[in-house]
Design a protein around this motif. Structure first.
Motif, PDB file in Angstrom:
ATOM      1  N   SER A 160     -25.450  19.715 -15.628  1.00  0.00           N
ATOM      2  CA  SER A 160     -26.430  19.466 -14.755  1.00  0.00           C
ATOM      3  C   SER A 160     -27.274  20.458 -14.555  1.00  0.00           C
ATOM      4  O   SER A 160     -27.621  21.354 -15.287  1.00  0.00           O
ATOM      5  CB  SER A 160     -25.655  19.642 -13.087  1.00  0.00           C
ATOM      6  N   THR A 161     -28.370  20.110 -13.595  1.00  0.00           N
ATOM      7  CA  THR A 161     -29.478  21.123 -13.694  1.00  0.00           C
ATOM      8  C   THR A 161     -29.232  22.255 -12.646  1.00  0.00           C
ATOM      9  O   THR A 161     -28.774  22.030 -11.451  1.00  0.00           O
ATOM     10  CB  THR A 161     -30.620  20.379 -12.814  1.00  0.00           C
ATOM     11  N   TYR A 162     -29.435  23.490 -12.940  1.00  0.00           N
ATOM     12  CA  TYR A 162     -28.771  24.587 -12.286  1.00  0.00           C
ATOM     13  C   TYR A 162     -30.092  24.968 -11.309  1.00  0.00           C
ATOM     14  O   TYR A 162     -29.731  25.847 -10.582  1.00  0.00           O
ATOM     15  CB  TYR A 162     -28.311  25.554 -13.249  1.00  0.00           C
ATOM     16  N   TYR A 163     -31.304  24.635 -11.501  1.00  0.00           N
ATOM     17  CA  TYR A 163     -32.357  25.321 -10.476  1.00  0.00           C
ATOM     18  C   TYR A 163     -32.361  24.480  -9.364  1.00  0.00           C
ATOM     19  O   TYR A 163     -31.942  23.409  -9.053  1.00  0.00           O
ATOM     20  CB  TYR A 163     -33.815  25.228 -11.484  1.00  0.00           C
ATOM     21  N   VAL A 164     -32.821  25.167  -8.140  1.00  0.00           N
ATOM     22  CA  VAL A 164     -33.061  24.411  -6.966  1.00  0.00           C
ATOM     23  C   VAL A 164     -34.445  23.660  -7.130  1.00  0.00           C
ATOM     24  O   VAL A 164     -35.473  24.372  -6.908  1.00  0.00           O
ATOM     25  CB  VAL A 164     -33.132  25.497  -5.839  1.00  0.00           C
ATOM     26  N   PHE A 318     -25.432  11.688  -2.159  1.00  0.00           N
ATOM     27  CA  PHE A 318     -24.285  11.448  -2.670  1.00  0.00           C
ATOM     28  C   PHE A 318     -24.331  10.533  -3.992  1.00  0.00           C
ATOM     29  O   PHE A 318     -23.846  10.784  -5.299  1.00  0.00           O
ATOM     30  CB  PHE A 318     -23.371  10.654  -1.620  1.00  0.00           C
ATOM     31  N   LYS A 319     -25.133   9.570  -4.020  1.00  0.00           N
ATOM     32  CA  LYS A 319     -25.146   8.866  -5.267  1.00  0.00           C
ATOM     33  C   LYS A 319     -26.061   9.422  -6.274  1.00  0.00           C
ATOM     34  O   LYS A 319     -25.614   9.153  -7.565  1.00  0.00           O
ATOM     35  CB  LYS A 319     -26.186   7.479  -4.936  1.00  0.00           C
ATOM     36  N   LYS A 320     -26.721  10.215  -6.109  1.00  0.00           N
ATOM     37  CA  LYS A 320     -27.465  11.288  -7.112  1.00  0.00           C
ATOM     38  C   LYS A 320     -26.456  12.220  -7.798  1.00  0.00           C
ATOM     39  O   LYS A 320     -26.386  12.353  -9.126  1.00  0.00           O
ATOM     40  CB  LYS A 320     -28.480  11.976  -6.471  1.00  0.00           C
ATOM     41  N   HIS A 321     -25.415  12.341  -7.174  1.00  0.00           N
ATOM     42  CA  HIS A 321     -24.241  13.019  -7.852  1.00  0.00           C
ATOM     43  C   HIS A 321     -23.169  12.244  -8.264  1.00  0.00           C
ATOM     44  O   HIS A 321     -22.429  12.663  -9.270  1.00  0.00           O
ATOM     45  CB  HIS A 321     -23.693  14.217  -6.830  1.00  0.00           C
ATOM     46  N   GLY A 356     -19.281  14.182  -4.684  1.00  0.00           N
ATOM     47  CA  GLY A 356     -19.905  12.999  -5.359  1.00  0.00           C
ATOM     48  C   GLY A 356     -19.778  13.594  -7.236  1.00  0.00           C
ATOM     49  O   GLY A 356     -19.516  12.591  -7.934  1.00  0.00           O
ATOM     50  N   ASP A 357     -19.850  14.836  -7.301  1.00  0.00           N
ATOM     51  CA  ASP A 357     -19.522  15.346  -8.719  1.00  0.00           C
ATOM     52  C   ASP A 357     -18.319  15.057  -9.260  1.00  0.00           C
ATOM     53  O   ASP A 357     -18.002  14.691 -10.225  1.00  0.00           O
ATOM     54  CB  ASP A 357     -19.797  16.883  -8.645  1.00  0.00           C
ATOM     55  N   LEU A 358     -17.195  14.909  -8.212  1.00  0.00           N
ATOM     56  CA  LEU A 358     -15.911  14.542  -8.498  1.00  0.00           C
ATOM     57  C   LEU A 358     -15.815  13.277  -9.014  1.00  0.00           C
ATOM     58  O   LEU A 358     -15.017  13.001 -10.028  1.00  0.00           O
ATOM     59  CB  LEU A 358     -14.832  14.801  -7.242  1.00  0.00           C
ATOM     60  N   LEU A 359     -16.465  12.405  -8.353  1.00  0.00           N
ATOM     61  CA  LEU A 359     -16.352  11.092  -8.678  1.00  0.00           C
ATOM     62  C   LEU A 359     -17.543  10.395  -9.672  1.00  0.00           C
ATOM     63  O   LEU A 359     -17.488   9.165  -9.779  1.00  0.00           O
ATOM     64  CB  LEU A 359     -16.566  10.212  -7.568  1.00  0.00           C
ATOM     65  N   TRP A 360     -18.077  11.482 -10.466  1.00  0.00           N
ATOM     66  CA  TRP A 360     -19.229  10.955 -11.385  1.00  0.00           C
ATOM     67  C   TRP A 360     -18.681  10.031 -12.233  1.00  0.00           C
ATOM     68  O   TRP A 360     -17.592  10.584 -12.973  1.00  0.00           O
ATOM     69  CB  TRP A 360     -19.551  12.128 -12.035  1.00  0.00           C
ATOM     70  N   LEU A 361     -19.303   8.857 -12.502  1.00  0.00           N
ATOM     71  CA  LEU A 361     -18.774   7.959 -13.605  1.00  0.00           C
ATOM     72  C   LEU A 361     -17.493   7.241 -13.245  1.00  0.00           C
ATOM     73  O   LEU A 361     -16.908   6.841 -14.323  1.00  0.00           O
ATOM     74  CB  LEU A 361     -18.895   8.605 -15.073  1.00  0.00           C
ATOM     75  N   GLU A 362     -17.000   7.658 -12.364  1.00  0.00           N
ATOM     76  CA  GLU A 362     -15.539   7.152 -12.129  1.00  0.00           C
ATOM     77  C   GLU A 362     -15.580   5.757 -11.342  1.00  0.00           C
ATOM     78  O   GLU A 362     -16.295   5.528 -10.300  1.00  0.00           O
ATOM     79  CB  GLU A 362     -14.814   7.913 -11.145  1.00  0.00           C
ATOM     80  N   SER A 363     -15.139   4.812 -12.249  1.00  0.00           N
ATOM     81  CA  SER A 363     -15.217   3.220 -11.864  1.00  0.00           C
ATOM     82  C   SER A 363     -14.150   2.734 -11.163  1.00  0.00           C
ATOM     83  O   SER A 363     -13.987   1.404 -11.084  1.00  0.00           O
ATOM     84  CB  SER A 363     -15.946   2.491 -12.890  1.00  0.00           C
ATOM     85  N   ASP A 364     -12.896   3.348 -11.108  1.00  0.00           N
ATOM     86  CA  ASP A 364     -11.644   2.957 -10.861  1.00  0.00           C
ATOM     87  C   ASP A 364     -11.583   2.748  -9.326  1.00  0.00           C
ATOM     88  O   ASP A 364     -11.483   3.977  -8.789  1.00  0.00           O
ATOM     89  CB  ASP A 364     -10.499   3.913 -11.262  1.00  0.00           C
ATOM     90  N   VAL A 365     -11.571   1.667  -8.589  1.00  0.00           N
ATOM     91  CA  VAL A 365     -11.292   1.479  -7.204  1.00  0.00           C
ATOM     92  C   VAL A 365     -10.087   2.097  -6.620  1.00  0.00           C
ATOM     93  O   VAL A 365     -10.125   2.785  -5.513  1.00  0.00           O
ATOM     94  CB  VAL A 365     -11.544   0.015  -7.031  1.00  0.00           C
ATOM     95  N   GLU A 366      -8.843   2.124  -7.427  1.00  0.00           N
ATOM     96  CA  GLU A 366      -7.852   2.767  -6.707  1.00  0.00           C
ATOM     97  C   GLU A 366      -8.065   4.345  -6.821  1.00  0.00           C
ATOM     98  O   GLU A 366      -7.563   4.860  -5.918  1.00  0.00           O
ATOM     99  CB  GLU A 366      -6.644   2.667  -7.858  1.00  0.00           C
TER     100      GLU A 366
END
Length: 790
Positions: A160-164, A318-321, A356-366
């Motif tokens: 990710s980008t680390y700068y503010v 949220f969606k950005k992450h 959001g970072d936890l769910l990144w690219l996670e497409s499993d509804v379950e």
């Protein structure tokens, strides 16, 4: 012993299983049936424990017996780890004995066999004791009906980008405008101090808002000076003053006297409009951030209450992450679940980013549904001070990241840590394992950036090279890990009693001194400290190490930098597991142990600014894993000649080669192979050649320098006391130094020009349209160049 959260247990058990499969343990038990059988039983007994940990995590909140069971299992896991480390160390020691045999081989074999039998009789009862404890824990597990769960798949890695960056923040434009308007408004203030406080709950984005204000162009134009200081829970006024002086004067401040400190502070600030930001809590404008409104009111400050993000910005952040494509192609069910998850974050940006970072690219509804319905959302924030979103973020970390993150609990709040330094600490704890294609250090960096990408680490606002943990993330690390390190704090004048202070915990792995201290320390290492993996005495008033240091067989990281130590005992060369040895700024150090070649696992040796050190130990080339060697002193003796440096093919980062006048032939310099080392980023070449007018000697010096040509990836170059009449061609030959950003030429008084360069102008350093030898050069320093003309 402090409690360790169950989520940290897979990390400990992971280390145990890794050590069980390590080459040292496998080699040792080969042909030793009884030891092999015991270790197999140990593995079989530990596996069921690992399986039920997820269930134990859920039940520990309501069942104190489960919590007690977890604590007991933790202690047993540490016991098992120490046993396996002892076995691996014994195997390594026997390998060393074979390489460095006693004078009499026959007597040596007899002694070795006797010690081996003694070791086996010592270690097997320890394994049996652990097995008895595990058997009892297994019975308790069954009584409490702990069951194996099915863990979800682990998240993909990302950076990710680390700068503010302002474009990465949402819903704070109006807040930023209000705060800047308060800062820039001169009405009613006159010459008095203006104090403004941003207050709000933890994780709501106070520091982020302060950073946006700090970096705003209007603030840059209005204020002569901007100062940022991150405070700790214990507010230290002298440290704040020192930091202000250092940032205003752009130099270090060593003043201790309070009155002198105040005088220097006024000297640097009088007549200037300045903006001072005190993050996490004093004649122009001061902006503070604090969780507590009462603190702001007590300061008589104008306040800005930072509220939760507006509803419209919840989802944007949220969606950005959570989605790579900004949720444009997300499953509608996923989006619906996501909106419900975001509501549970209650408008806290830190919580929204973490989940959001936890769910990144996670497409499993379950999987999304499981996180939405997790009981962790219902845990009381007031009782533990841990955000549910952060609990979930940690719960679903891979075990190898859990142990690395939990290790960071050793740092005090707001401590700025360095990536490379942290990786070395992880390595010392046994969290990193080399693969066929990647070194441990490179794997550690990947782990580091994975934690950054999950918003658990963030870049420091004070330095681009430093990282910090948010206060709430720090609370999480301390909660899940317990106190498995010992960090010095308090009165710097206090004397450290190792027997009392260093041995408070049975399983002490880390003793870490942060910053500089005027403490003194007793020169003895008690047997209770033998479990230490990390020992940092940096900045402590120590003058020598006792011979008993050799008993710390598990030690992998030893930091003695900024101490008054004069020499190291030869016995420390028995620390066959030692990976990192830091001796930088040990100005009194005049020699290294003569048998350092026995430290066969040494990977990093830092000896910058050790002016009293005159030569290297012999046969340094045997340290085949050495990657960091910040200084190499060429000796006239064959054992520490420049040829030894040529055997260290893994050296990377910075390398300083001193006493080049001791290189006998130019061909010897060619053997180092600097031209092929693309991992070397900084090179310092230092000699003490006597001034001469003899052409042959000039050419000899030039030939040596010619053969020390570095790889084109080099970024920084310093040449000092070169007395040749001209520099070698590679200094200005394209593309040999195309990546150089810093060059320093000092005391090269017979050189009248750089090769092929008549004058230093745009032809030399380049412009937007001209290809030059140094297109990326940012700094060129020329000092004591008496023959220089243009």
């Amino acid at each position: 012993m402090a409690e360790v959260g169950v989520a940290f247990l897979p990390a400990i058990l992971g280390v145990v299983f890794d050590k069980m499969a390590s080459q040292g343990v496998v080699d040792f038990i080969r042909g030793r049936k009884s030891t092999d059988e015991l270790l197999q039983k140990l593995k079989i007994a530990l596996l069921p424990m690992n399986v039920v940990l997820e269930d134990a995590e859920e039940k520990q909140v309501t069942n104190p017996n489960v919590k007690m069971w977890i604590d007991e299992l933790k202690d047993v896991a540490y016991d098992a780890e120490d046993i396996l480390d002892e076995i691996a160390t014994e195997a390594l020691q026997r390998k060393l004995d074979a390489e460095f045999p006693p004078a009499s081989r026959k007597v040596g074999n007899l002694i070795s066999s006797t010690f081996l039998n003694r070791f086996v009789h010592h270690i097997e009862p320890k394994i049996k004791e652990v097995l008895v404890k595990l058997e009892d824990l297994a019975k308790q597990k069954d009584v409490m009906r702990l069951q194996g769960g099915v863990g979800g798949k682990q998240n993909p890695e990302r950076l990710s980008t680390y700068y503010v960056i302002e474009s990465n923040t949402f819903g704070r434009d109006e807040d930023k405008k209000k705060v800047i308007d308060l800062l820039l408004s001169s009405h009613g203030w006159g010459n008095e101090m203006c104090l403004i406080a941003i207050f709000g709950m933890g994780g709501i984005g106070k520091t982020t808002l302060a950073q946006l204000v700090y970096n705003d162009n209007r603030a840059k134009q209005y204020f002569d000076l901007k100062i940022w200081f991150c405070t700790s829970e214990e507010f230290d006024v002298p440290e704040v003053k020192k930091s202000i002086i250092e940032q205003a004067a752009l130099s270090a401040c060593y003043i201790k006297d309070p009155e002198q400190l105040q005088v220097e502070l006024e000297k640097n600030l009088t007549g200037k409009k300045f903006l001072l930001i005190l993050d996490d809590v004093w004649r122009s404008m001061i902006l503070v951030t604090t969780r507590n409104e009462s603190i702001a009111l007590a300061m008589h400050a104008k306040t800005h209450h930072l509220m939760e993000l507006p509803n419209a910005d919840y989802w944007s952040l949220f969606k950005k992450h959570a989605f790579r494509d900004g949720s444009a192609n997300a499953d509608p069910k996923i989006k619906e679940i996501g909106t419900q998850i975001v509501k549970k974050c209650k408008g806290l940006p830190l919580a929204i980013k973490a989940i959001g970072d936890l769910l990144w690219l996670e497409s499993d509804v379950e999987r999304w549904t499981k996180i939405l319905k997790s009981d962790l959302w219902d845990l009381s924030l007031e009782e533990t001070n841990i955000l549910p979103a952060l609990r979930l973020s940690y719960k679903y970390l891979p075990s190898y990241l859990k142990r690395c993150f939990a290790n960071c609990s050793i740092f005090p709040k707001d401590h700025i840590f360095n990536k490379d330094q942290l990786v070395l600490l992880w390595m010392a704890e046994g969290f990193l394992h080399e693969s066929k294609t990647e070194k441990m250090e490179d794997i550690g960096k990947q782990y580091f950036y994975s934690l950054v990408s999950r918003s658990l680490f963030q870049q420091s606002s004070e330095t681009k090279l430093g990282f910090v943990m948010h206060d709430l993330v720090d609370d999480l690390a301390k909660f899940v890990s317990g106190q498995f390190g010992f960090t010095l704090d308090g009165d710097n004048s206090k004397e450290i009693k190792i027997e009392d202070d260093l041995c408070k915990a049975k399983y002490l792995r880390t003793f870490l001194q942060l910053g500089y201290s005027y403490r003194s320390i007793e020169n003895k290492m008690p047997s209770a400290c033998r479990c230490l993996r990390v020992l940092s005495l940096s900045g402590i008033g120590i003058t020598k190490l006792p011979d008993s240091i050799s008993k710390m067989k598990h030690l992998r990281y030893l930091d003695l930098s900024f101490t008054n130590i004069k020499c190291l005992p030869n016995s420390m060369c028995n620390l066959c597991n030692l990976q990192t040895l830091k001796l930088s700024n040990c100005w009194s150090l005049d020699r290294l142990p003569r048998v350092m070649r026995k430290l066969i696992n040494l990977r990093h040796l830092e000896i910058d600014d050790t002016q009293a050190l005159k030569e290297m130990p012999t046969q340094m080339g045997k340290l085949k894993y050495l990657q960091t060697l910040t200084k190499f002193i060429v000796s006239k003796h064959n054992g520490s000649c420049i040829g030894e440096l040529g055997k260290l093919i893994n050296v990377r980062g910075k390398l300083s080669i001193w006493e080049l006048q001791n290189v006998r032939l130019a061909e010897d310099a060619l053997d180092i192979g600097l031209k092929d080392n693309d991992h070397l980023k900084e090179l310092v070449l230092h000699a003490q050649w006597n001034p001469t007018n003899e052409y042959g000697i000039w050419e000899s010096q030039r030939g040596i320098l010619e053969n020390l040509q570095p790889h084109k990836s080099l970024e920084r170059l310093t040449i000092n006391y070169y007395h040749g009449k001209g520099f070698p061609d590679w200094i200005a030959r394209l593309p040999s130094l195309a990546n150089i950003s810093y060059m320093e030429l000092r005391n090269c008084k017979y050189c009248g020009a750089l090769p092929k360069v008549v004058t230093v102008d745009t032809e030399f350093y380049g412009n937007s349209s001209l290809t030059t030898p140094f297109g990326g050069l940012e700094i060129l320093r020329l000092e004591n160049m008496s023959n220089w003309e243009n």
